[in-house]
Design a protein around this motif. Structure first.
Motif, PDB file in Angstrom:
ATOM      1  N   HIS A  22       0.828  -1.207   0.000  1.00 30.48           N
ATOM      2  CA  HIS A  22       0.000   0.000   0.000  1.00 30.48           C
ATOM      3  C   HIS A  22       0.861   1.255   0.000  1.00 30.48           C
ATOM      4  O   HIS A  22       0.638   2.177  -0.805  1.00 30.48           O
ATOM      5  CB  HIS A  22      -0.918   0.001   1.221  1.00 30.48           C
ATOM      6  N   LEU A  23       1.857   1.315   0.889  1.00 35.96           N
ATOM      7  CA  LEU A  23       2.733   2.482   0.946  1.00 35.96           C
ATOM      8  C   LEU A  23       3.545   2.616  -0.344  1.00 35.96           C
ATOM      9  O   LEU A  23       3.786   3.731  -0.821  1.00 35.96           O
ATOM     10  CB  LEU A  23       3.669   2.384   2.146  1.00 35.96           C
ATOM     11  N   ALA A  24       3.946   1.491  -0.905  1.00 34.22           N
ATOM     12  CA  ALA A  24       4.687   1.524  -2.162  1.00 34.22           C
ATOM     13  C   ALA A  24       3.816   2.101  -3.280  1.00 34.22           C
ATOM     14  O   ALA A  24       4.281   2.886  -4.107  1.00 34.22           O
ATOM     15  CB  ALA A  24       5.172   0.124  -2.535  1.00 34.22           C
ATOM     16  N   GLY A  25       2.543   1.714  -3.311  1.00 31.19           N
ATOM     17  CA  GLY A  25       1.625   2.248  -4.313  1.00 31.19           C
ATOM     18  C   GLY A  25       1.405   3.741  -4.150  1.00 31.19           C
ATOM     19  O   GLY A  25       1.371   4.485  -5.143  1.00 31.19           O
ATOM     20  N   GLU A  26       1.265   4.186  -2.890  1.00 30.19           N
ATOM     21  CA  GLU A  26       1.094   5.616  -2.620  1.00 30.19           C
ATOM     22  C   GLU A  26       2.329   6.401  -3.065  1.00 30.19           C
ATOM     23  O   GLU A  26       2.219   7.459  -3.703  1.00 30.19           O
ATOM     24  CB  GLU A  26       0.843   5.836  -1.123  1.00 30.19           C
ATOM     25  N   ALA A  27       3.509   5.881  -2.737  1.00 30.97           N
ATOM     26  CA  ALA A  27       4.750   6.557  -3.112  1.00 30.97           C
ATOM     27  C   ALA A  27       4.924   6.563  -4.631  1.00 30.97           C
ATOM     28  O   ALA A  27       5.396   7.554  -5.203  1.00 30.97           O
ATOM     29  CB  ALA A  27       5.940   5.872  -2.442  1.00 30.97           C
ATOM     30  N   ALA A  28       4.549   5.474  -5.269  1.00 30.34           N
ATOM     31  CA  ALA A  28       4.661   5.395  -6.726  1.00 30.34           C
ATOM     32  C   ALA A  28       3.756   6.433  -7.388  1.00 30.34           C
ATOM     33  O   ALA A  28       4.130   7.032  -8.396  1.00 30.34           O
ATOM     34  CB  ALA A  28       4.314   3.985  -7.208  1.00 30.34           C
ATOM     35  N   PHE A  29       2.574   6.640  -6.828  1.00 27.82           N
ATOM     36  CA  PHE A  29       1.666   7.636  -7.412  1.00 27.82           C
ATOM     37  C   PHE A  29       2.252   9.028  -7.294  1.00 27.82           C
ATOM     38  O   PHE A  29       2.172   9.824  -8.247  1.00 27.82           O
ATOM     39  CB  PHE A  29       0.298   7.579  -6.737  1.00 27.82           C
ATOM     40  N   ARG A  30       2.838   9.357  -6.165  1.00 29.14           N
ATOM     41  CA  ARG A  30       3.441  10.679  -6.000  1.00 29.14           C
ATOM     42  C   ARG A  30       4.585  10.867  -7.002  1.00 29.14           C
ATOM     43  O   ARG A  30       4.746  11.957  -7.563  1.00 29.14           O
ATOM     44  CB  ARG A  30       3.943  10.868  -4.559  1.00 29.14           C
ATOM     45  N   LEU A  31       5.359   9.826  -7.220  1.00 27.14           N
ATOM     46  CA  LEU A  31       6.434   9.901  -8.202  1.00 27.14           C
ATOM     47  C   LEU A  31       5.876  10.026  -9.616  1.00 27.14           C
ATOM     48  O   LEU A  31       6.404  10.777 -10.441  1.00 27.14           O
ATOM     49  CB  LEU A  31       7.322   8.662  -8.089  1.00 27.14           C
ATOM     50  N   PHE A  32       4.798   9.299  -9.887  1.00 31.97           N
ATOM     51  CA  PHE A  32       4.145   9.343 -11.197  1.00 31.97           C
ATOM     52  C   PHE A  32       3.668  10.766 -11.509  1.00 31.97           C
ATOM     53  O   PHE A  32       3.715  11.208 -12.668  1.00 31.97           O
ATOM     54  CB  PHE A  32       2.954   8.385 -11.199  1.00 31.97           C
ATOM     55  N   CYS A  33       3.204  11.476 -10.504  1.00 35.81           N
ATOM     56  CA  CYS A  33       2.634  12.816 -10.692  1.00 35.81           C
ATOM     57  C   CYS A  33       3.677  13.928 -10.644  1.00 35.81           C
ATOM     58  O   CYS A  33       3.324  15.093 -10.872  1.00 35.81           O
ATOM     59  CB  CYS A  33       1.574  13.092  -9.622  1.00 35.81           C
ATOM     60  N   ARG A  34       4.914  13.595 -10.354  1.00 35.92           N
ATOM     61  CA  ARG A  34       5.950  14.631 -10.272  1.00 35.92           C
ATOM     62  C   ARG A  34       6.295  15.100 -11.677  1.00 35.92           C
ATOM     63  O   ARG A  34       6.696  14.320 -12.538  1.00 35.92           O
ATOM     64  CB  ARG A  34       7.201  14.108  -9.563  1.00 35.92           C
ATOM     65  N   THR A  35       6.173  16.384 -11.904  1.00 37.98           N
ATOM     66  CA  THR A  35       6.396  16.935 -13.236  1.00 37.98           C
ATOM     67  C   THR A  35       7.868  17.297 -13.430  1.00 37.98           C
ATOM     68  O   THR A  35       8.583  17.579 -12.466  1.00 37.98           O
ATOM     69  CB  THR A  35       5.528  18.184 -13.454  1.00 37.98           C
ATOM     70  N   PRO A  36       8.329  17.317 -14.678  1.00 36.43           N
ATOM     71  CA  PRO A  36       9.727  17.675 -14.948  1.00 36.43           C
ATOM     72  C   PRO A  36       9.992  19.141 -14.627  1.00 36.43           C
ATOM     73  O   PRO A  36       9.076  19.953 -14.538  1.00 36.43           O
ATOM     74  CB  PRO A  36       9.867  17.413 -16.458  1.00 36.43           C
ATOM     75  N   SER A  37      11.254  19.472 -14.486  1.00 34.71           N
ATOM     76  CA  SER A  37      11.639  20.863 -14.301  1.00 34.71           C
ATOM     77  C   SER A  37      11.214  21.677 -15.515  1.00 34.71           C
ATOM     78  O   SER A  37      11.261  21.199 -16.649  1.00 34.71           O
ATOM     79  CB  SER A  37      13.157  20.970 -14.109  1.00 34.71           C
ATOM     80  N   VAL A  38      10.787  22.902 -15.282  1.00 30.35           N
ATOM     81  CA  VAL A  38      10.368  23.762 -16.399  1.00 30.35           C
ATOM     82  C   VAL A  38      11.559  24.359 -17.134  1.00 30.35           C
ATOM     83  O   VAL A  38      11.399  24.958 -18.204  1.00 30.35           O
ATOM     84  CB  VAL A  38       9.442  24.898 -15.905  1.00 30.35           C
ATOM     85  N   LYS A  39      12.758  24.205 -16.588  1.00 34.13           N
ATOM     86  CA  LYS A  39      13.939  24.748 -17.247  1.00 34.13           C
ATOM     87  C   LYS A  39      14.278  23.889 -18.468  1.00 34.13           C
ATOM     88  O   LYS A  39      14.424  22.679 -18.360  1.00 34.13           O
ATOM     89  CB  LYS A  39      15.125  24.774 -16.285  1.00 34.13           C
ATOM     90  N   PRO A  40      14.387  24.500 -19.650  1.00 40.26           N
ATOM     91  CA  PRO A  40      14.693  23.722 -20.854  1.00 40.26           C
ATOM     92  C   PRO A  40      16.092  23.133 -20.797  1.00 40.26           C
ATOM     93  O   PRO A  40      17.018  23.743 -20.266  1.00 40.26           O
ATOM     94  CB  PRO A  40      14.565  24.761 -21.970  1.00 40.26           C
ATOM     95  N   LYS A  41      16.217  21.923 -21.344  1.00 39.62           N
ATOM     96  CA  LYS A  41      17.510  21.249 -21.373  1.00 39.62           C
ATOM     97  C   LYS A  41      17.934  21.046 -22.824  1.00 39.62           C
ATOM     98  O   LYS A  41      17.159  20.569 -23.635  1.00 39.62           O
ATOM     99  CB  LYS A  41      17.417  19.892 -20.663  1.00 39.62           C
ATOM    100  N   GLY A  42      19.164  21.396 -23.128  1.00 44.48           N
ATOM    101  CA  GLY A  42      19.671  21.230 -24.478  1.00 44.48           C
ATOM    102  C   GLY A  42      19.456  22.468 -25.326  1.00 44.48           C
ATOM    103  O   GLY A  42      18.564  23.286 -25.058  1.00 44.48           O
ATOM    104  N   GLY A  43      20.263  22.592 -26.349  1.00 42.31           N
ATOM    105  CA  GLY A  43      20.224  23.780 -27.187  1.00 42.31           C
ATOM    106  C   GLY A  43      18.912  23.986 -27.896  1.00 42.31           C
ATOM    107  O   GLY A  43      18.391  25.116 -27.932  1.00 42.31           O
ATOM    108  N   LYS A  44      18.340  22.923 -28.470  1.00 46.91           N
ATOM    109  CA  LYS A  44      17.090  23.058 -29.210  1.00 46.91           C
ATOM    110  C   LYS A  44      15.945  23.479 -28.293  1.00 46.91           C
ATOM    111  O   LYS A  44      15.137  24.336 -28.647  1.00 46.91           O
ATOM    112  CB  LYS A  44      16.750  21.749 -29.906  1.00 46.91           C
TER     113      LYS A  44
END
Length: 316
Positions: A22-44
């Protein structure tokens, strides 16, 4: 996710799910919902972001409260006297309106009032957390703030969120009331994402079930209910689905599911543009503009190729 970080994460979940699925599922959901950094990566990405910022520099900006978080909206052609069409644009996971600027400004050039919505955890909205329920509530907040939309246009996750909203899948959230919809490179259901995510983390069946159960707890609907491919025909409005068969992030099978639902759903292939370049490709922008300019659509579902390229089947 970097290989070393992924291995450490897998080890942590292996230990956690042994103690408590149960705790693993809860933690996995929080990780699933974590969005990437808004800072662009790479030249393009940096160049595309800078160009988008410049193109949207003159837009009005608004912050919209969404369940303790916030969304951000750009408005172009706002406050003009007289009736004009109003469009809402939504973006994909890890993206934002600066990367959708070509589409947004093309729509504004038609004279329409255009609302470009940054979901929570994206663009100028702030935060690092988003799930489908929050996205649908952000869409409802945009309609409450700016009024009814004549059309809504979404890319990838943003298109799926629009369809979930229009289909009234979420209880107690007012569905978006646009007259027509455009979905670009959008998934038709969500189960595959959770399955792939659980496989990546090497979750056992009990922890995977706990992960998926979190969806029902926070949205009031089971994961399998988020199947826009089954509900597209039932919304009773014209829908244009644009997809590339060489899309390596969202399989072309999702576009085919939308088309197979019947009703007023049209499928238009944009092969050669993949998942990201599709939102700024000139033939795609032209197809969107032409679809939105139509006065009435009474045709059955049909396949309309944008141009001819050898068909290539994309993987998920």
């Amino acid at each position: 996710m970097a290989k070393f970080v992924l291995e450490v994460t897998r080890l942590g979940f292996s230990l956690m799910q042994t103690v408590s699925p149960h705790l693993a599922g809860e933690a996995a959901f929080r990780l699933f919902c974590r969005t990437p950094s808004v800072k662009p990566k790479g030249g393009k990405a940096k160049a595309a972001h800078a160009a988008g910022v410049a193109r949207l520099a003159g837009a009005e900006r608004f912050l919209l409260p969404v369940e303790g978080r916030r969304a951000h909206a750009y408005r172009l052609n706002g406050g003009a006297i007289g009736r004009r069409k109003r469009y809402l644009v939504t973006h994909g996971w890890g993206s934002g309106m600066t990367y959708m600027a070509d589409l947004v400004t093309m729509l504004a050039d038609t004279g329409a009032e255009v609302i470009g919505l940054d979901f929570p955890g994206h663009g100028r909205a702030g935060g690092r957390f988003l799930h489908m329920g929050l996205a649908v509530k952000a869409i409802a907040a945009a309609e409450a703030r700016f009024g009814r939309f004549d059309a809504v246009i979404g890319h990838s996750f943003g298109g799926a969120a629009l369809m979930v909203s229009a289909s009234a899948i979420l209880p107690d959230v007012k569905p978006v009331s646009a007259e027509r919809m455009v979905l670009i490179g959008s998934p038709s259901e969500m189960q595959w994402l959770f399955t792939d995510f659980g496989r990546m983390l090497r979750l056992k069946p009990s922890a995977q079930a706990a992960l998926e159960n979190v969806v029902q707890r926070i949205t009031g609907r089971r994961l399998e209910d988020f199947d826009a491919g089954k509900t597209a025909a039932g919304i009773g409005k014209p829908v244009l689905v644009i997809h590339a068969e060489d899309d390596k992030e969202v399989s072309a099978a999702h576009a085919r599911r939308y088309a197979a639902s019947g009703g007023q759903v049209r499928l238009s292939w944009a092969n050669g543009f993949g998942h990201r370049r599709i939102i700024s490709a000139a033939p795609v922008l032209g197809k969107v503009a032409a679809f939105l300019a139509e006065e009435d659509i009474k045709k059955p579902a049909e396949i309309i190729p944008i141009f001819e390229l050898p068909a290539r089947r994309a993987s998920v």
